[in-house]
Design a protein around this motif. Structure first.
Motif, PDB file in Angstrom:
ATOM      1  N   UNK A 330       0.841  -1.182   0.000  1.00  0.00           N
ATOM      2  CA  UNK A 330       0.000   0.000   0.000  1.00  0.00           C
ATOM      3  C   UNK A 330       0.885   1.244   0.000  1.00  0.00           C
ATOM      4  N   UNK A 331       0.677   2.127  -1.011  1.00  0.00           N
ATOM      5  CA  UNK A 331       1.579   3.272  -1.139  1.00  0.00           C
ATOM      6  C   UNK A 331       1.387   4.302  -0.023  1.00  0.00           C
ATOM      7  N   UNK A 332       0.165   4.469   0.412  1.00  0.00           N
ATOM      8  CA  UNK A 332      -0.094   5.398   1.509  1.00  0.00           C
ATOM      9  C   UNK A 332      -1.080   4.763   2.447  1.00  0.00           C
ATOM     10  N   UNK A 333      -1.576   5.529   3.421  1.00  0.00           N
ATOM     11  CA  UNK A 333      -2.507   4.916   4.348  1.00  0.00           C
ATOM     12  C   UNK A 333      -3.874   4.664   3.708  1.00  0.00           C
ATOM     13  N   UNK A 334      -4.222   5.477   2.669  1.00  0.00           N
ATOM     14  CA  UNK A 334      -5.510   5.259   2.006  1.00  0.00           C
ATOM     15  C   UNK A 334      -5.367   4.072   1.043  1.00  0.00           C
ATOM     16  N   UNK A 335      -6.216   3.065   1.196  1.00  0.00           N
ATOM     17  CA  UNK A 335      -6.073   1.885   0.338  1.00  0.00           C
ATOM     18  C   UNK A 335      -6.331   2.210  -1.134  1.00  0.00           C
ATOM     19  N   UNK A 336      -5.694   1.434  -1.979  1.00  0.00           N
ATOM     20  CA  UNK A 336      -5.716   1.721  -3.410  1.00  0.00           C
ATOM     21  C   UNK A 336      -7.109   1.690  -4.006  1.00  0.00           C
ATOM     22  N   UNK A 337      -8.064   1.105  -3.311  1.00  0.00           N
ATOM     23  CA  UNK A 337      -9.401   0.989  -3.892  1.00  0.00           C
ATOM     24  C   UNK A 337     -10.262   2.217  -3.622  1.00  0.00           C
ATOM     25  N   UNK A 338      -9.729   3.193  -2.885  1.00  0.00           N
ATOM     26  CA  UNK A 338     -10.513   4.378  -2.563  1.00  0.00           C
ATOM     27  C   UNK A 338     -10.027   5.603  -3.327  1.00  0.00           C
ATOM     28  N   UNK A 339     -10.930   6.546  -3.416  1.00  0.00           N
ATOM     29  CA  UNK A 339     -10.585   7.869  -3.926  1.00  0.00           C
ATOM     30  C   UNK A 339      -9.413   8.433  -3.113  1.00  0.00           C
ATOM     31  N   UNK A 340      -8.490   9.084  -3.802  1.00  0.00           N
ATOM     32  CA  UNK A 340      -7.421   9.756  -3.080  1.00  0.00           C
ATOM     33  C   UNK A 340      -6.235   8.873  -2.775  1.00  0.00           C
ATOM     34  N   UNK A 341      -6.282   7.610  -3.228  1.00  0.00           N
ATOM     35  CA  UNK A 341      -5.146   6.728  -2.956  1.00  0.00           C
ATOM     36  C   UNK A 341      -3.960   7.151  -3.797  1.00  0.00           C
ATOM     37  N   UNK A 480      -5.774  16.732  -2.846  1.00  0.00           N
ATOM     38  CA  UNK A 480      -5.379  17.130  -1.498  1.00  0.00           C
ATOM     39  C   UNK A 480      -5.080  15.901  -0.626  1.00  0.00           C
ATOM     40  N   UNK A 481      -5.822  14.814  -0.822  1.00  0.00           N
ATOM     41  CA  UNK A 481      -5.534  13.611  -0.029  1.00  0.00           C
ATOM     42  C   UNK A 481      -4.209  12.976  -0.430  1.00  0.00           C
ATOM     43  N   UNK A 482      -3.919  13.047  -1.736  1.00  0.00           N
ATOM     44  CA  UNK A 482      -2.624  12.490  -2.164  1.00  0.00           C
ATOM     45  C   UNK A 482      -1.471  13.294  -1.569  1.00  0.00           C
ATOM     46  N   UNK A 483      -1.654  14.613  -1.563  1.00  0.00           N
ATOM     47  CA  UNK A 483      -0.611  15.452  -0.981  1.00  0.00           C
ATOM     48  C   UNK A 483      -0.433  15.132   0.504  1.00  0.00           C
ATOM     49  N   UNK A 484      -1.556  14.972   1.170  1.00  0.00           N
ATOM     50  CA  UNK A 484      -1.528  14.632   2.600  1.00  0.00           C
ATOM     51  C   UNK A 484      -0.715  13.357   2.851  1.00  0.00           C
ATOM     52  N   UNK A 485      -0.957  12.342   2.014  1.00  0.00           N
ATOM     53  CA  UNK A 485      -0.272  11.067   2.223  1.00  0.00           C
ATOM     54  C   UNK A 485       1.209  11.126   1.892  1.00  0.00           C
ATOM     55  N   UNK A 486       1.519  11.925   0.836  1.00  0.00           N
ATOM     56  CA  UNK A 486       2.947  12.021   0.501  1.00  0.00           C
ATOM     57  C   UNK A 486       3.730  12.630   1.654  1.00  0.00           C
ATOM     58  N   UNK A 487       3.138  13.681   2.226  1.00  0.00           N
ATOM     59  CA  UNK A 487       3.790  14.310   3.380  1.00  0.00           C
ATOM     60  C   UNK A 487       3.882  13.322   4.545  1.00  0.00           C
ATOM     61  N   UNK A 488       2.801  12.588   4.705  1.00  0.00           N
ATOM     62  CA  UNK A 488       2.753  11.609   5.793  1.00  0.00           C
ATOM     63  C   UNK A 488       3.880  10.578   5.630  1.00  0.00           C
ATOM     64  N   UNK A 489       4.070  10.132   4.376  1.00  0.00           N
ATOM     65  CA  UNK A 489       5.121   9.147   4.124  1.00  0.00           C
ATOM     66  C   UNK A 489       6.510   9.713   4.387  1.00  0.00           C
ATOM     67  N   UNK A 490       6.645  11.022   4.112  1.00  0.00           N
ATOM     68  CA  UNK A 490       7.978  11.602   4.295  1.00  0.00           C
ATOM     69  C   UNK A 490       8.276  11.947   5.740  1.00  0.00           C
ATOM     70  N   UNK A 495       4.588   3.668   8.687  1.00  0.00           N
ATOM     71  CA  UNK A 495       5.082   2.944   7.520  1.00  0.00           C
ATOM     72  C   UNK A 495       3.951   2.052   7.023  1.00  0.00           C
ATOM     73  N   UNK A 496       3.164   2.523   6.037  1.00  0.00           N
ATOM     74  CA  UNK A 496       2.120   1.657   5.496  1.00  0.00           C
ATOM     75  C   UNK A 496       2.769   0.431   4.869  1.00  0.00           C
ATOM     76  N   UNK A 497       2.252  -0.748   5.150  1.00  0.00           N
ATOM     77  CA  UNK A 497       2.893  -1.970   4.666  1.00  0.00           C
ATOM     78  C   UNK A 497       2.124  -2.587   3.494  1.00  0.00           C
ATOM     79  N   UNK A 498       1.055  -3.247   3.813  1.00  0.00           N
ATOM     80  CA  UNK A 498       0.358  -3.972   2.748  1.00  0.00           C
ATOM     81  C   UNK A 498      -1.157  -3.853   2.917  1.00  0.00           C
ATOM     82  N   UNK A 499      -1.829  -4.090   1.802  1.00  0.00           N
ATOM     83  CA  UNK A 499      -3.258  -4.349   1.845  1.00  0.00           C
ATOM     84  C   UNK A 499      -3.427  -5.840   1.632  1.00  0.00           C
ATOM     85  N   UNK A 500      -4.204  -6.473   2.495  1.00  0.00           N
ATOM     86  CA  UNK A 500      -4.406  -7.912   2.336  1.00  0.00           C
ATOM     87  C   UNK A 500      -5.259  -8.175   1.102  1.00  0.00           C
TER      88      UNK A 500
END
Lengths: 527, 364, 303, 349
Positions: A330-341, A480-490, A495-500
């Motif tokens: 999972x690239x960020x905390x928002x799972x890939x199946x949602x808006x803003x991932x 805006x959510x993508x920006x939020x997550x990028x900052x979060x990752x940095x 450390x978001x790991x995986x989506x099952x």
């Protein structure tokens, strides 16, 4: 044998704990039933407490209530990004998403033949909120009023762009208010103590959905029969039997043709199956690691270079392999199946050398840290302990010694929620399929605080989170959510790991099988 | 486990002379009164133990039973704690519990939102059915093999049976269940995977709650077949340990009896060996077997936790397990009470059976 | 069977009557010749497991948590017991499991024995209120089926191996207490104690020299018999997820993984076999030991 | 007295398997019992008397071997098939065991125990068997036989139980009753009653009785003839009155002297030194020689044969130190005329 524990981690057990977007999903067309009298058996490892929508917040309950009750709006098939009409034929959002107006379908009828009115909607939703149960937060702060028999208006003090994504949850299912009142139901403010309808609702249904409740047991099976007065297209199966079957067994049941659908298999368990249709996809359940940002908890984990080193040291690919086919990093905390991932290009990269370099910059010599994780729960067949063992092995390779500290969910939750864990391995399942559910990871928010991450630690990110919450409009929200997550990752301690992976297995005779992140499998559109 | 109940509660009358000493109604009444009294005290003790145990919990029930979001809302947590009486002082909680108990109210389960009594009424019969099946199987097998071993003691048969019985008590139940499951369900497909009934089969009208019995009472043969089909495998697995225990106990009891003068006396009278064994050996040996059956029933209840787990049998073992991990306090207390109750009743039945079998014993 | 089995016929006891002689020769003639072999087998198996436990790091091909192999490989030459869902070598994990199960079982039984016999001896020796209180508590525990009480304890204290061990101790001390109590009660009034008193031995000496061995013997036999049960109960708790936690290489927890992947039969089979062999070995020994005791005590031991 | 031979035992040997191998427990024993006769078999524990009795009916445990002939009515019991043997047991020959406290089944009503073999052997109906049982209980002087049938053994005293056991043995009207220490477990006061009962039954019903006991006093009053056994062999045999009046075997003599009543003559009660040998440790030659006051060197090497010494008496002692023609003074010399106490003299009921 380890059970899937409902309710144990809260969010884990929340309604949308499981999402499946079927690969190459066909367009959803309700097949007209030429085959009345067919029975559909679904194998499910029950996480089931109640059939009363006002209390219900568990995956099996979502499946049941989706069959029994209509909501204002809903999702179709496996698509959780597009909201479609159900009881409401149309709706409008006003005043920067602070006010919504829903227009009801006049054709809608309860199973006893009476029409669904705006009064029923208001009563049902108020009751759900006032019961102060698990789903109550979904509509907390919403003022719900009827305007005439076919219009419902919902207003809130703050913008609520997520509301259309919240309302498909069957917990907001509309009850036949007259009937339920007659059996002890009330929507009064003190409903949490005065409402006594749950028991009755566990033996009868009072909704307008395609099915009515025939028998209900939280441990063996739930039988639903086709609603003879259903106002929509008649469902393909006249009986749906949801049986409580342990996950490992489900595949074989379907392979043998004993049962039609299995919803709880792990990827490993589907390996040997043949002659069945298997739908695999990432679920919205995100495993993540956090290192406590509070130096009073740990001077090691709060070190930003240490955090970077951990992020680089983890072998995400091996974790994905462990979770099985269909799971993804999972690239960020928002799972890939949602808006803003975030796109997968934003995945954290594994590099032992980078990790070692970062660790060197941290100034820590042979750091040692305890990793806490809950033991008596699984998510999609994955043990926290198994992941933790992998993480331990990965960090060992860059010179970080990890002591595994398994704890019961009860105990671990206590320290986790108190922000006392130095390093934790946890999971977040969405409460509703909207990125705003992930703002909890922001500094000073629910989960952020658990990682010792305060607003003062990252004021910029805190502002960005607020902005994300207030933004309306799909495109604007996405960016805006993508920006939020990028900052979060940095900068964040997460450390978001995986989506099952979520797997649905069905016999070939079942047409149009679509998994659904909210209610496991889309009953209404099966052919 | 040792079994001391008989020694404590049934007194062997050593008086040699005297009138026939059958159980008089008054004597039986006194006996039952006393035993029920002891049982009640024991039950209250159990509630106390269960209560103390469940309040040692470091976690809290709200966290176990509410979602993350709901937990974040103090009003919801407050409502939850209020609903289950968790906002009161611990001592008050216990007193309230006992008060409700007097009215047969075991409280509301935090996980199922139903009355614990309702839950128990659903799950206890399932377990009883399983345990009864297992105990019948193990009585038939265990007593039979035990007698055989004793009669043929020292012979090869005896040795083989001895090893079998030791194997029986040495096998981890959960492992046997797994192997049986793998072999008879997965490989051979002889038995269904789990549950009590096949798909879309509705349970029989509730008379005893034992599906097989109820199906028979309703004369519904296909239902009976389905119920039995589901019962056999878990029942057999559950019975394995007990078979081992039974064999060993039966063999020992029979050997103890078989060396008695009165058995020799029976042979001297020219009775056939079969009659000697059946009438003169087995009956006194049954005394010991009755006792061990009572104890075995207790160990069966333990076994059900593991077996029900694997075979998805919706019984009290599963319920106990789920209650324990969800910290569902009312449910844990309810399960403890029921289990203790079963234990007490079974022991009472054993003692009564004992007095029927042995005229020298007077119920007191 | 009785003590006669183990006594030599030419013991210098009182001259045997015909009946007894007949009885003895009868028994002796029928003494199962394989009983000793069973105990011997048990002893050897235990010994083997102790060796394995001590030398596990040398014997095992891999560390228990090394996850470099492919998951769920069926047994091959390289992985004789196959690999589990994480690609760990099951053979190595089974060997390492002995390091956990054996010491814990011994510890468990030792602690239960100590607590139980102390309490039981106190109950028997002092009688009265002490006796009542201790034995009523024991009764309470007996009324709970073991695993349900253990379940409650383990769940209350949290699912950890340590707590599971505690839970098993809570469940198992009463057997020892009951036995110790009845042995002490019996011994207090028995002839050898009476005669020792007549010869002017002090009370303490009587307890130590005369009572001790006569009480300790049966208790030790019970302990031997109980080791098997302790292993079963502990692994059962781990199987349910209330004992050892992943990734610990514990046999019960490993069988649990087998239940999750039950179509890969090897995952659960081998750790279960390990439990079986250990328990069986202890039961072999215990069974033979029990035969040495006199029948009354043997009956007190049950089974 | 005997009007004809009922049972003829010839060369009976019994080998038992012990932990240390096969041992000869009964060594070539021969005797006979006439109809209506009471034969006593005396000896200490371990002398082989009980094994002899059990072997007659094939009641020895597995692993034992019996040779010789046991002829009852022209049939050799040792050659009979199990089923045939069963039809003899309880029917032709029945047995009364030593301890009535343990020989009656504690859980079965007397009626069941009294009638089960009657119904098997005599093919009687339940009611007929019950009639028979009542009759037998009356014959052994049990008060209120009706109630006795409905009772359990623990409701009776020891003497009563032995009477019931005897009634049980009588129920099929056997030709021979073997009574193994029938009075040993009973109070002295009750013993006499049982003995007189046996004597009476013999006289009234013509049944033969074989009484096995270690207590010569028991035999003196009622047995017609007497076998004294030691170490699995018969060492002395003869008419009771004669044997007890003038014992010839040192062992018989020792037994006499050990009798408590013997002290009445002024001779102190004097037990035999040492203890009976065990099967695994049988002395060579005359097995009594280690305990014998008169033992000679040859006694330890040569087994003395059982030889007639006139008057129908048999003796197995080569030195024969107590022969009337010798007048060897010894500490026990006075034993030749020890009066035997008669238990019937102290009759109680």
């Amino acid at each position: 044998m380890r059970k899937h524990v409902a309710g144990a981690i809260g969010a884990l057990a929340s309604a949308a704990a499981l999402a499946i977007s079927t690969v190459g999903a066909a367009s959803a067309t309700a097949a007209p039933s030429a085959s009345g009298g067919k029975t559909l058996v679904i194998d499910n490892s029950f996480q089931l407490v109640t059939a009363d929508p006002g209390h219900m917040f568990e995956p099996s309950g979502e499946l049941v209530d989706n069959g029994l009750y209509d909501t204002l709006v809903t999702f179709q098939g496996s698509d959780l990004k597009t909201v479609v009409p159900d009881l409401a034929t149309s709706w409008t959002s006003l005043e920067n998403s602070k006010k919504y107006i829903f227009h009801l379908n006049p054709k809608a009828r309860f199973s006893d033949g009476t029409p669904v009115t705006s009064a029923d909607v208001v009563w049902s939703l108020d009751r759900m909120v006032n019961l102060k149960g698990n789903p109550s937060f979904l509509l907390a702060g919403e003022k719900i009023v009827a305007q005439g028999p076919e219009t419902v208006v919902m207003t809130s003090a703050l913008p609520n762009p997520a509301l259309p994504y919240i309302l498909p949850n069957p917990a907001t299912g509309v009850l036949n208010s007259k009937l339920v009142k007659a059996h002890g139901g009330t929507d009064a403010a003190n409903a949490s103590t005065k409402d006594t309808a749950e028991n009755w609702l566990n033996n009868h249904s009072a909704g307008s959905g395609p099915y009515v409740l025939s028998s209900f047991s939280t441990t063996t099976q739930v039988v639903m029969k086709a609603n003879p007065n259903y106002w929509g297209a008649k469902p393909a199966y006249s009986t749906v039997d949801l049986r409580n079957v342990q996950a490992p067994v489900q595949g074989l049941d379907v392979e043998r043709g004993a049962n039609e659908i299995a919803v709880d298999l792990s990827p490993a368990q589907t390996k040997s199956l043949s002659g069945v249709q298997i739908k695999r996809a990432p679920s919205p359940n995100v495993f993540f690691l956090f290192t406590n940002n509070d130096p009073t908890i740990s001077t090691v984990t709060s070190n930003p270079w240490f955090q970077k080193a951990v992020r680089a040291a983890i072998n995400y690919k091996s974790l994905v392999a462990l979770a099985g086919t269909g799971s993804v990093q999972t690239p960020g905390v928002v799972p890939t199946v949602f808006l803003g991932a975030l796109p997968s290009s934003a995945d954290s990269k594994t590099s032992v050398s980078v990790a070692k370099a970062d660790l060197a910059k941290s100034g820590l010599k042979n750091p040692s840290v305890a990793l806490t994780y809950p033991t008596d729960v699984q998510v999609n067949g994955i043990n926290f302990g198994d992941l933790a063992a992998r993480v331990q092995q990965d960090l060992q390779q860059v010179g970080i010694t990890v002591t595994l500290q398994p704890q019961s969910v009860q105990v671990a939750l206590q320290t986790y929620r108190g922000g006392k864990e130095a390093m934790g391995l946890w999971e977040w399942g969405p409460d509703f399929p909207d990125p705003s559910d992930y703002l909890v990871f922001g500094p000073g928010h629910l989960v952020g605080l658990r990682a010792g991450w305060t607003t003062a630690d990252a004021p910029g990110l805190a502002t960005l989170a607020q902005k994300a919450a207030d933004t309306t409009g799909t495109a604007a929200r996405q960016s805006v959510f993508q920006a939020f997550q990028q900052q979060l990752n940095q900068r964040g301690p997460f450390m978001p790991l995986i989506q099952t992976a979520q797997v649905v297995v069905a016999t070939k005779s079942v047409k149009n099988v679509q998994g659904n992140g909210l209610w496991l499998v889309d009953l209404r559109n099966l052919g | 486990m040792t079994c001391g109940t008989l020694a404590n509660l049934a007194v062997i009358n050593t008086s040699l002379r005297g009138r026939a000493r059958r159980v008089t109604p008054a004597g039986l009444g006194r006996f039952l009164g006393r035993r029920i009294g002891i049982g009640l005290v024991l039950m209250v003790g159990i509630t106390l133990v269960a209560f103390v145990l469940t309040h040692l919990v470091p976690g809290n029930p709200a966290a176990a039973n509410l979602g993350q979001r709901a937990l974040g809302d103090p009003a919801i947590v407050k409502a939850f704690n209020h609903e289950y009486g968790l906002d009161k002082p611990v001592v008050d909680q216990y007193v309230i519990y006992l008060g409700k108990l007097l009215h047969g109210n075991l409280g509301i389960s935090e996980q199922s939102h139903r009355a614990v009594v309702t839950d128990l009424a659903e799950y206890v019969p399932a377990t009883i059915e399983l345990a009864l099946f297992a105990i019948v199987i193990s009585l038939v097998l265990g007593v039979g093999l035990g007698i055989l071993a004793a009669v043929r003691r020292g012979k090869l048969v005896d040795g083989v049976i001895r090893v079998i019985s030791l194997l029986g008590v040495s096998m981890p139940t959960f492992w046997v269940a797994l192997l049986a499951f793998y072999l008879f369900f997965f490989r051979l497909g002889w038995f269904p995977s789990g549950g009590r009934l096949g798909p879309a089969v509705t349970p029989p009208g509730n008379i005893t709650g034992l599906y097989t019995v109820d199906a028979l009472l309703h004369g519904d043969w296909s239902l009976f077949a389905s119920a039995l089909d589901h019962l056999v495998l878990p029942g057999l697995v559950l019975g394995i340990y007990t078979v081992g225990t039974m064999v060993r106990f039966t063999r020992a009891s029979v050997l103890e009896v078989i060396n008695n003068d009165y058995v020799r006396a029976a042979r001297v009278k020219g009775l056939s060996e079969w009659t000697v064994i059946r009438r003169h050996v087995v009956r006194p040996a049954l005394l010991g077997i009755a006792t061990v059956s009572g104890v075995a029933f207790g160990s069966l209840l333990s076994g059900t936790v593991l077996v029900e787990n694997i075979f998805g049998w919706p019984g009290i073992g599963q319920y106990a397990y789920n209650s324990a991990i969800n910290l569902d306090l009312p449910a844990i207390m309810g399960v403890s009470m029921v289990v203790a109750f079963i234990y007490i009743v079974v022991n009472l039945l054993v003692d009564i059976l004992y007095s029927i079998l042995d005229p020298r014993i007077e119920l007191r | 069977m009785t003590v006669a089995d183990s006594l030599p016929l030419d013991s210098d006891a009182a001259p045997p009557g015909v009946e007894e002689q007949l009885d003895r020769s009868d028994r002796a003639a029928l003494r199962p010749p394989w009983r000793q072999p069973l105990a011997l087998t048990g002893g050897l198996v235990i010994l083997a497991w102790i060796v394995i436990a001590i030398f596990a790091p040398l014997l095992a091909p891999d560390p228990p948590n090394s996850q470099f192999a492919a998951p769920l490989l069926a047994p091959t030459h390289q992985f004789v017991f196959g690999t589990d869902q994480l690609g760990r070598d099951i053979f190595s994990r089974v060997l390492y499991g002995a390091r956990l199960s054996l010491p814990l079982a011994a510890l468990l039984v030792a602690v239960s024995l100590a607590i139980g016999s102390l309490l039981g001896a106190m109950a028997g020796f002092f009688g009265g209120i002490v006796d009542s209180v201790i034995m009523r508590i024991a009764d309470l525990v007996f009324a709970f089926p073991g695993i349900i009480l253990a379940l409650a304890v383990a769940a209350a204290l949290g699912p950890q191996l340590r707590n599971a061990v505690l839970a098993v101790i809570v469940v198992s001390w009463p057997s020892y207490a009951r036995l110790a109590r009845s042995l002490v009660l019996g011994a207090r009034t028995s002839e050898y104690v009476t005669s020792a008193r007549l010869f002017g031995s002090s009370g303490w000496r009587v307890l130590r020299v005369e009572l001790g061995p006569n009480v300790a013997g049966p208790l030790l036999v019970l302990a031997t018999l109980d080791v098997g049960n302790a292993v079963l109960l502990l692994s059962g708790l781990s199987f349910l997820g209330l004992g050892a936690q992943p990734p610990t290489a514990e046999w019960g927890a490993m069988v649990s993984a087998g239940a999750q992947n039950f179509n890969s039969w090897w995952v659960g089979l081998f750790p279960g076999l390990a439990i079986l062999t250990v328990v069986l070995a202890f039961n072999f020994i215990g069974d033979a030991l029990r035969d040495i005791l006199d029948p009354r005590t043997a009956r007190m031991l049950g089974k | 007295m005997s009007t004809g031979t009922l049972l003829e035992v010839e060369d009976l040997s019994v080998r038992l398997r012990t932990a240390r191998g096969i041992r000869l427990a009964v060594d070539h024993v021969s005797f006979s019992i006439g109809q209506g006769e009471i034969l006593g078999i005396a000896g200490e524990s371990g002398s082989g008397k009980t094994i002899t009795a059990l072997s007659l009916l094939g009641l020895l445990p597995g692993g034992s071997r019996t040779t010789g002939r046991v002829v009852l009515d022209g049939r050799d019991l040792l050659t009979l098939h199990r089923r045939e043997l069963r039809s003899v047991r309880g029917r032709q020959v029945s047995m009364v065991l030593q301890d009535p406290m343990t020989s009656l089944h504690p859980l079965l009503r007397i009626e069941v125990q009294m009638t089960e073999h009657v119904r098997t052997h005599l093919a009687m109906s339940k009611d007929q068997a019950r009639e028979r049982a009542l009759e037998m209980l009356a014959a052994v002087r049990i008060p209120d036989p009706e109630q006795a049938l409905a009772s359990h053994p623990h409701q009776f005293s020891g003497g009563m139980r032995q009477r019931i056991a005897i009634a049980m043995a009588l129920a099929c009207e056997p030709r021979l009753i073997i009574a193994d220490e029938p009075t040993t477990a009973l109070d002295v006061t009750v013993q006499a009653g049982i003995l007189s009962l046996l004597d009476q039954l013999r006289r009234e019903r013509g049944v033969s009785v074989m009484i096995i006991t270690h207590d010569l006093g028991v035999l003196s009053s009622i047995s017609d003839r007497l076998c004294v056994m030691y170490g699995g062999r018969i060492v002395e045999h003869g008419v009771t009155r004669e044997v007890l009046g003038s014992p010839r075997h040192p062992y018989t003599n020792g037994l006499m002297q050990a009798l408590p009543g013997a002290s009445g003559t002024g001779v102190p009660m004097r037990p035999i030194g040492g203890s009976p040998p065990s099967l695994d440790d049988m002395p060579s030659g005359c097995s009594f020689h280690p305990r014998c006051d008169y033992a000679q060197v040859s006694c330890s090497s040569k087994v003395p044969p059982l030889r007639p010494i006139g008057g129908g008496r048999l003796l197995a002692c080569d030195p024969d130190p107590l022969a009337p023609d010798r007048s060897e003074p010894s500490s026990s010399g006075a034993a030749t005329s020890v009066p035997v106490p008669d238990p019937l003299a102290e009759q109680v009921p």
